[in-house]
Design a protein around this motif. Structure first.
Motif, PDB file in Angstrom:
ATOM      1  N   LEU A  82       0.831  -1.209   0.000  1.00 49.27           N
ATOM      2  CA  LEU A  82       0.000   0.000   0.000  1.00 49.27           C
ATOM      3  C   LEU A  82       0.862   1.253   0.000  1.00 49.27           C
ATOM      4  N   LEU A  83       1.858   1.318   0.881  1.00 49.75           N
ATOM      5  CA  LEU A  83       2.708   2.508   0.974  1.00 49.75           C
ATOM      6  C   LEU A  83       3.528   2.710  -0.295  1.00 49.75           C
ATOM      7  N   THR A  84       3.963   1.611  -0.917  1.00 47.33           N
ATOM      8  CA  THR A  84       4.708   1.734  -2.174  1.00 47.33           C
ATOM      9  C   THR A  84       3.839   2.363  -3.257  1.00 47.33           C
ATOM     10  N   GLY A  85       2.590   1.904  -3.350  1.00 54.05           N
ATOM     11  CA  GLY A  85       1.676   2.467  -4.348  1.00 54.05           C
ATOM     12  C   GLY A  85       1.391   3.939  -4.104  1.00 54.05           C
ATOM     13  N   ILE A  86       1.140   4.308  -2.836  1.00 54.86           N
ATOM     14  CA  ILE A  86       0.866   5.720  -2.526  1.00 54.86           C
ATOM     15  C   ILE A  86       2.095   6.580  -2.813  1.00 54.86           C
ATOM     16  N   ALA A  87       3.286   6.062  -2.513  1.00 57.18           N
ATOM     17  CA  ALA A  87       4.509   6.812  -2.799  1.00 57.18           C
ATOM     18  C   ALA A  87       4.659   7.065  -4.295  1.00 57.18           C
ATOM     19  N   LEU A  88       4.374   6.060  -5.119  1.00 62.92           N
ATOM     20  CA  LEU A  88       4.430   6.240  -6.573  1.00 62.92           C
ATOM     21  C   LEU A  88       3.422   7.287  -7.017  1.00 62.92           C
ATOM     22  N   PHE A  89       2.231   7.244  -6.448  1.00 66.75           N
ATOM     23  CA  PHE A  89       1.206   8.248  -6.754  1.00 66.75           C
ATOM     24  C   PHE A  89       1.728   9.649  -6.439  1.00 66.75           C
ATOM     25  N   CYS A  90       2.364   9.823  -5.285  1.00 70.78           N
ATOM     26  CA  CYS A  90       2.859  11.140  -4.875  1.00 70.78           C
ATOM     27  C   CYS A  90       3.968  11.640  -5.797  1.00 70.78           C
ATOM     28  N   VAL A  91       4.886  10.757  -6.161  1.00 70.37           N
ATOM     29  CA  VAL A  91       5.990  11.146  -7.049  1.00 70.37           C
ATOM     30  C   VAL A  91       5.445  11.587  -8.406  1.00 70.37           C
ATOM     31  N   ALA A  92       4.524  10.797  -8.964  1.00 72.64           N
ATOM     32  CA  ALA A  92       3.933  11.138 -10.264  1.00 72.64           C
ATOM     33  C   ALA A  92       3.145  12.437 -10.183  1.00 72.64           C
ATOM     34  N   THR A  93       2.489  12.674  -9.058  1.00 66.80           N
ATOM     35  CA  THR A  93       1.697  13.888  -8.873  1.00 66.80           C
ATOM     36  C   THR A  93       2.586  15.129  -8.851  1.00 66.80           C
ATOM     37  N   VAL A  94       3.738  15.020  -8.219  1.00 70.36           N
ATOM     38  CA  VAL A  94       4.682  16.143  -8.191  1.00 70.36           C
ATOM     39  C   VAL A  94       5.248  16.416  -9.579  1.00 70.36           C
ATOM     40  N   ALA A  95       5.532  15.347 -10.327  1.00 71.68           N
ATOM     41  CA  ALA A  95       6.186  15.507 -11.623  1.00 71.68           C
ATOM     42  C   ALA A  95       5.239  16.030 -12.703  1.00 71.68           C
ATOM     43  N   ALA A  96       3.985  15.579 -12.687  1.00 69.11           N
ATOM     44  CA  ALA A  96       3.066  15.828 -13.800  1.00 69.11           C
ATOM     45  C   ALA A  96       2.959  17.283 -14.237  1.00 69.11           C
ATOM     46  N   PRO A  97       2.745  18.238 -13.337  1.00 70.23           N
ATOM     47  CA  PRO A  97       2.513  19.620 -13.806  1.00 70.23           C
ATOM     48  C   PRO A  97       3.753  20.326 -14.340  1.00 70.23           C
ATOM     49  N   PHE A  98       4.938  19.728 -14.166  1.00 65.48           N
ATOM     50  CA  PHE A  98       6.164  20.390 -14.594  1.00 65.48           C
ATOM     51  C   PHE A  98       6.785  19.754 -15.838  1.00 65.48           C
ATOM     52  N   LEU A  99       6.077  18.814 -16.445  1.00 62.48           N
ATOM     53  CA  LEU A  99       6.571  18.159 -17.657  1.00 62.48           C
ATOM     54  C   LEU A  99       6.122  18.961 -18.861  1.00 62.48           C
ATOM     55  N   GLY A 100       7.053  19.330 -19.705  1.00 63.18           N
ATOM     56  CA  GLY A 100       6.755  20.242 -20.800  1.00 63.18           C
ATOM     57  C   GLY A 100       6.024  19.605 -21.963  1.00 63.18           C
ATOM     58  N   ALA A 101       6.192  18.302 -22.166  1.00 65.22           N
ATOM     59  CA  ALA A 101       5.561  17.620 -23.296  1.00 65.22           C
ATOM     60  C   ALA A 101       4.286  16.930 -22.826  1.00 65.22           C
ATOM     61  N   PHE A 102       3.252  17.007 -23.656  1.00 62.32           N
ATOM     62  CA  PHE A 102       1.966  16.426 -23.276  1.00 62.32           C
ATOM     63  C   PHE A 102       2.076  14.911 -23.105  1.00 62.32           C
ATOM     64  N   GLY A 103       2.907  14.257 -23.918  1.00 59.47           N
ATOM     65  CA  GLY A 103       3.085  12.815 -23.803  1.00 59.47           C
ATOM     66  C   GLY A 103       3.647  12.418 -22.446  1.00 59.47           C
ATOM     67  N   TRP A 104       4.633  13.162 -21.958  1.00 59.42           N
ATOM     68  CA  TRP A 104       5.205  12.874 -20.640  1.00 59.42           C
ATOM     69  C   TRP A 104       4.198  13.181 -19.535  1.00 59.42           C
ATOM     70  N   PHE A 105       3.402  14.217 -19.723  1.00 62.70           N
ATOM     71  CA  PHE A 105       2.341  14.527 -18.770  1.00 62.70           C
ATOM     72  C   PHE A 105       1.363  13.357 -18.663  1.00 62.70           C
ATOM     73  N   LEU A 106       0.984  12.789 -19.807  1.00 63.55           N
ATOM     74  CA  LEU A 106       0.066  11.646 -19.795  1.00 63.55           C
ATOM     75  C   LEU A 106       0.715  10.424 -19.140  1.00 63.55           C
TER      76      LEU A 106
END
Length: 406
Positions: A75-99
């Motif tokens: 459970l904690l591993t999954g939530i940690a992955l969710f948090c990392v992806a959430t931090v990264a998503a809005p700062f990715l310049g390409a739409f493909g990387w955002f997706l």
């Protein structure tokens, strides 16, 4: 172990992360389209479908992994992955990387959905488990009604990137709360070695059972209608009906129909039975969808209030239908319930993401493609249910033996 109200709140937060991660984004889709300079307005819908595909793939893995390595660690591993992806998503310049980041968000959040159910099953059984799930689902169903309002409020003070900040805070809060307050609920002696051959046999059993496969696929088709609505709701309400800032109000009002359906179903299903309730619901869904399509093609699209009433009726029937389809799919799988649950959840979500993405992609500036999608998914679900039951709608009670393939 946490006190009962605290435990229910913890499980509701875990399950609610997924609904929040989808519905809170809806008001921000036009800003996301502008931020990534998307030429086709329908491309913004991939923000939703990419998350759903990640969620679908994650579901098939987390159940077996938690059976082998324990609930809390997975459970904690999954939530940690969710948090990392959430931090990264809005700062990715390409739409493909955002997706891709949205895909990882969904993949990580699948742990919260699957493992929380396993935790409840570890601690409670029978009527007590049903009581916990009922309270959790009541809270969970409220989220689609309020999430767009939350998203709109965030946009009033900042950009769409701030919504990811909100999701990050929710993810970190869940992580810390689970670390501090949630004990491991699967002791070492009850864990099972991770054997991919055994897992493959269990999935094959679920995939070759007529009742399980039939109701799983039927659930995936009708879930596709719901995801088609989620994908295109912002465009239908704001672009076609020009509701402006009232979009969250209309979206939330329609979502409330599922709350009523949950209450209706919980009070009647024990007396009437899962099959009769689900067959009643699919016929109701198809009837409303066909009436809506007929009105659209003969007299034109109804006003926004009429649209909301008819779609709300579809949501009511969906809210009755979906839990019963899932229960019917699980009915023959008592000996491999965990793996079967992962299989059913993964297949239905994957199908819903595909069908919903296609329906949303057809948006042409009117509500027509969505209405046709509802009718097509409803008729497809009805056909699959009839094939599964060999044409005997309302003719079989779950108390009677079900003929299974030899």
């Amino acid at each position: 172990m946490p006190a009962f109200p605290v435990f229910v709140a913890m499980m509701a937060l875990l399950m609610g992360l997924t609904a929040m991660s989808i519905d809170v984004m809806l008001p921000a889709l036009p800003q996301i389209q502008q931020a990534f300079a998307l030429g086709d307005g329908n491309q913004q819908q991939q923000t939703i479908s990419s998350y759903m595909f990640g969620f679908a793939f994650g579901q098939i893995l987390y159940g077996p992994l938690s059976d082998s390595f324990g609930r809390k660690r997975v459970l904690l591993t999954g939530i940690a992955l969710f948090c990392v992806a959430t931090v990264a998503a809005p700062f990715l310049g390409a739409f493909g990387w955002f997706l891709f980041a949205r895909f990882l968000q969904g993949f990580g959040c699948a742990a919260a959905r699957i493992v929380s159910t396993a935790i409840i099953r570890d601690i409670y059984g029978g009527r007590e488990m049903a009581k916990v799930m009922s309270f959790v689902m009541m809270i969970f169903i409220m989220i689609p009604a309020i999430a767009p309002l939350v998203g709109t409020a965030v946009l009033a003070v900042g950009s769409w990137r701030l919504i990811f900040g909100l999701l990050f805070v929710a993810g970190v809060s869940a992580y810390v709360w689970m670390v501090v307050s949630l004990p491991e609920t699967l002791p070492e002696e009850r864990r099972k070695p991770l054997a991919w051959g055994t897992l493959g046999k269990a999935i094959a059993k679920a995939a070759t059972n007529r009742v399980t496969l039939g109701y799983t696929v039927a659930g995936g088709v009708i879930f596709g209608a719901l995801m088609g609505y989620v994908n295109s709701a912002q465009q239908v309400f704001q672009d076609f009906y020009a509701t402006g800032s009232l979009f969250p109000f209309w979206f939330g009002s329609i979502a409330c129909a599922m709350m009523l359906a949950s209450i209706f179903n919980s009070r009647l299903v024990e007396r009437i039975g899962m099959r009769r309730m689900s067959h009643f619901a699919i016929l109701g869904f198809v009837t409303v969808a066909l009436v809506h399509v007929g009105l659209f093609w003969t007299v034109g699209a109804p006003p926004v209030a009429g649209f909301a009433v008819l779609i709300g009726l579809n949501f009511f029937f969906f809210g009755v239908l979906m839990p019963n389809l899932n229960a019917l799919a699980m009915e023959p799988m008592a000996d491999i319930a965990g793996t079967a649950s992962s299989f059913i959840g993964s297949v239905t979500t994957m199908m819903a993401a595909a069908f919903g993405g296609y329906i949303g992609h057809l948006f042409d500036g009117t509500s027509g493609p969505l209405l046709m999608g509802f009718a097509a998914c409803g008729l497809g679900c009805l056909l699959l249910v009839m094939i599964t039951e060999k044409g005997r709608l309302f003719g079989v009670s779950e108390d009677e033996p079900v003929e299974l393939p030899h």
